[in-house]
Scaffold this motif. Structure first.
Motif, PDB file in Angstrom:
ATOM      1  N   LEU A  60     -15.901   3.410   2.151  1.00 43.38           N
ATOM      2  CA  LEU A  60     -16.078   4.313   1.018  1.00 43.38           C
ATOM      3  C   LEU A  60     -17.573   4.376   0.720  1.00 43.38           C
ATOM      4  N   LEU A  61     -18.203   5.481   1.120  1.00 43.32           N
ATOM      5  CA  LEU A  61     -19.647   5.626   1.004  1.00 43.32           C
ATOM      6  C   LEU A  61     -19.998   6.599  -0.119  1.00 43.32           C
ATOM      7  N   PHE A  77     -10.487  -1.199  -1.914  1.00 42.11           N
ATOM      8  CA  PHE A  77     -10.457   0.002  -1.080  1.00 42.11           C
ATOM      9  C   PHE A  77      -9.791  -0.273   0.257  1.00 42.11           C
ATOM     10  N   ASP A  78     -10.153  -1.381   0.893  1.00 45.77           N
ATOM     11  CA  ASP A  78      -9.635  -1.686   2.228  1.00 45.77           C
ATOM     12  C   ASP A  78      -8.110  -1.812   2.245  1.00 45.77           C
ATOM     13  N   LEU A  79      -7.538  -2.303   1.161  1.00 46.46           N
ATOM     14  CA  LEU A  79      -6.092  -2.526   1.137  1.00 46.46           C
ATOM     15  C   LEU A  79      -5.289  -1.244   0.963  1.00 46.46           C
ATOM     16  N   ASP A  80      -5.935  -0.164   0.496  1.00 45.53           N
ATOM     17  CA  ASP A  80      -5.204   1.090   0.343  1.00 45.53           C
ATOM     18  C   ASP A  80      -6.177   2.269   0.318  1.00 45.53           C
ATOM     19  N   ASN A  81      -6.674   2.654   1.497  1.00 42.99           N
ATOM     20  CA  ASN A  81      -7.588   3.797   1.617  1.00 42.99           C
ATOM     21  C   ASN A  81      -6.959   5.073   1.062  1.00 42.99           C
ATOM     22  N   ALA A 116       0.818  -1.207   0.000  1.00 40.22           N
ATOM     23  CA  ALA A 116       0.000   0.000   0.000  1.00 40.22           C
ATOM     24  C   ALA A 116       0.854   1.261   0.000  1.00 40.22           C
ATOM     25  N   LEU A 117       0.228   2.345  -0.383  1.00 37.21           N
ATOM     26  CA  LEU A 117       0.859   3.657  -0.431  1.00 37.21           C
ATOM     27  C   LEU A 117       1.426   4.041   0.938  1.00 37.21           C
ATOM     28  N   ASN A 118       2.655   4.519   0.939  1.00 34.14           N
ATOM     29  CA  ASN A 118       3.272   5.072   2.139  1.00 34.14           C
ATOM     30  C   ASN A 118       3.493   6.558   1.872  1.00 34.14           C
ATOM     31  N   LEU A 119       2.636   7.392   2.436  1.00 36.26           N
ATOM     32  CA  LEU A 119       2.696   8.824   2.148  1.00 36.26           C
ATOM     33  C   LEU A 119       3.980   9.475   2.652  1.00 36.26           C
ATOM     34  N   HIS A 120       4.700   8.798   3.545  1.00 37.24           N
ATOM     35  CA  HIS A 120       5.945   9.349   4.069  1.00 37.24           C
ATOM     36  C   HIS A 120       7.141   8.988   3.185  1.00 37.24           C
TER      37      HIS A 120
END
Length: 304
Positions: free
Chosen positions: A276-277, A163-167, A84-88
């Motif tokens: 995710l609604l 979605f759950d794996l990478d919000n 998953a994405l690591n924003l740091h």
């Protein structure tokens, strides 16, 4: 005919055994890819693998296999994000760079049928390319947190896995302003493939025979859970691209909210997760596909 230019980003598992649990992985990515390979109005510009239904080291060779055996090796195939994405610590990969190069040359539709990690990385590294993306088509979302992804009649609730794996990846997509199309469980659970359908596919060409073969264990797994077939989730997203007139959709707004995790049995408000609604409340605009035309099953089978 002017063909739609499409990039496919996928966590292709094709019915492989699960790595960290018993049972078999989803087959629906394979249906989506083969459907677009056969669509006369679609040109697949490239294909990239991402982690998800199976680890990247499994998904990437499967993408190469489908390209070699069913597309004559004509599609460039690239390896993407393994986590998953690591924003740091934003790290690029071969898939992100290849997609960027392709977008610099032409506008494209992106079919993202795994976690949206590769697409988010692209938008973070190359935000100027977002106008080259005509739309991103994904499999995720629901209207309310109580809209459970029920599988069979044994009480099992599935994850909104992509979605759950990478919000964070989805949030990057929404905040970028690219057009987002969602094909959620709400539409895919209205479509069923059963043994008779696999038998029909088995009488077809090499790609269809392979689909029928890799789907046997997946079908048996759903039957064990009390269903009489399986929902081919990702093929609704590919079908949106090849024949959008076969789907029913509406404009909604997407937003992320936290509620108790509905996939945890007897969860007494101890485990929570993002949902995710999609509804009419304030949020990010999306096209939300929620139903199919009356003769959809016949149209789906004919597409193969």
């Amino acid at each position: 005919m002017t063909k739609k230019q499409v990039w496919i980003d996928t966590d292709l598992a094709a019915g492989m055994k699960r790595v960290n649990a018993e049972g078999f992985s989803d087959v629906d990515d394979a249906y989506a890819i083969l459907q677009l390979m056969k669509a006369e109005n679609v040109e697949i510009v490239g294909m990239s693998a991402v982690f998800g239904n199976t680890p990247l080291e499994n998904a990437f060779p499967l993408c190469q296999k489908m390209n070699t055996e069913f597309a004559g090796g004509k599609i460039p195939v690239h390896s993407g994000a393994a986590e998953a994405l690591n924003l740091h610590e934003i790290k690029t990969n071969d898939a992100v760079e290849a997609l960027a190069s392709a977008l610099k040359k032409q506008k494209m539709i992106v079919l993202a049928i795994g976690p949206a990690t590769n697409i988010a990385l692209l938008l973070l590294r190359y935000p100027e390319l977002k106008t080259q993306i005509e739309e991103v088509v994904l499999v995720a979302g629901r209207r309310k947190e109580t809209d459970h992804f029920a599988i069979g009649n044994q009480g099992r609730r599935a994850q909104d896995l992509n979605f759950d794996l990478d919000n964070d990846a989805f949030r990057v997509l929404f905040e970028s302003g690219v057009k987002v199309v969602l094909c959620p469980f709400e539409i895919s659970n209205k479509v069923w493939l059963k043994k008779a359908d696999l038998d029909q596919l088995a009488q077809g060409d090499a790609g269809n025979k392979w689909l029928a073969e890799v789907s046997q264990n997946w079908l048996a797994q759903w039957i064990h859970l009390g269903a009489d077939g399986f929902n081919p989730f990702d093929v609704l997203a590919s079908h949106y691209i090849s024949a959008p007139e076969d789907l029913v959709m509406e404009e909604l707004n997407a937003h992320l909210e936290i509620y108790p995790d509905d996939t945890v049995p007897e969860n007494d408000r101890k485990a929570y997760k993002n949902y995710l609604l999609c509804d009419k409340n304030a949020g990010f605009p999306v096209m939300y596909c929620y139903d199919v035309v009356a003769d959809y099953h016949e149209r789906l089978m004919a597409s193969f």
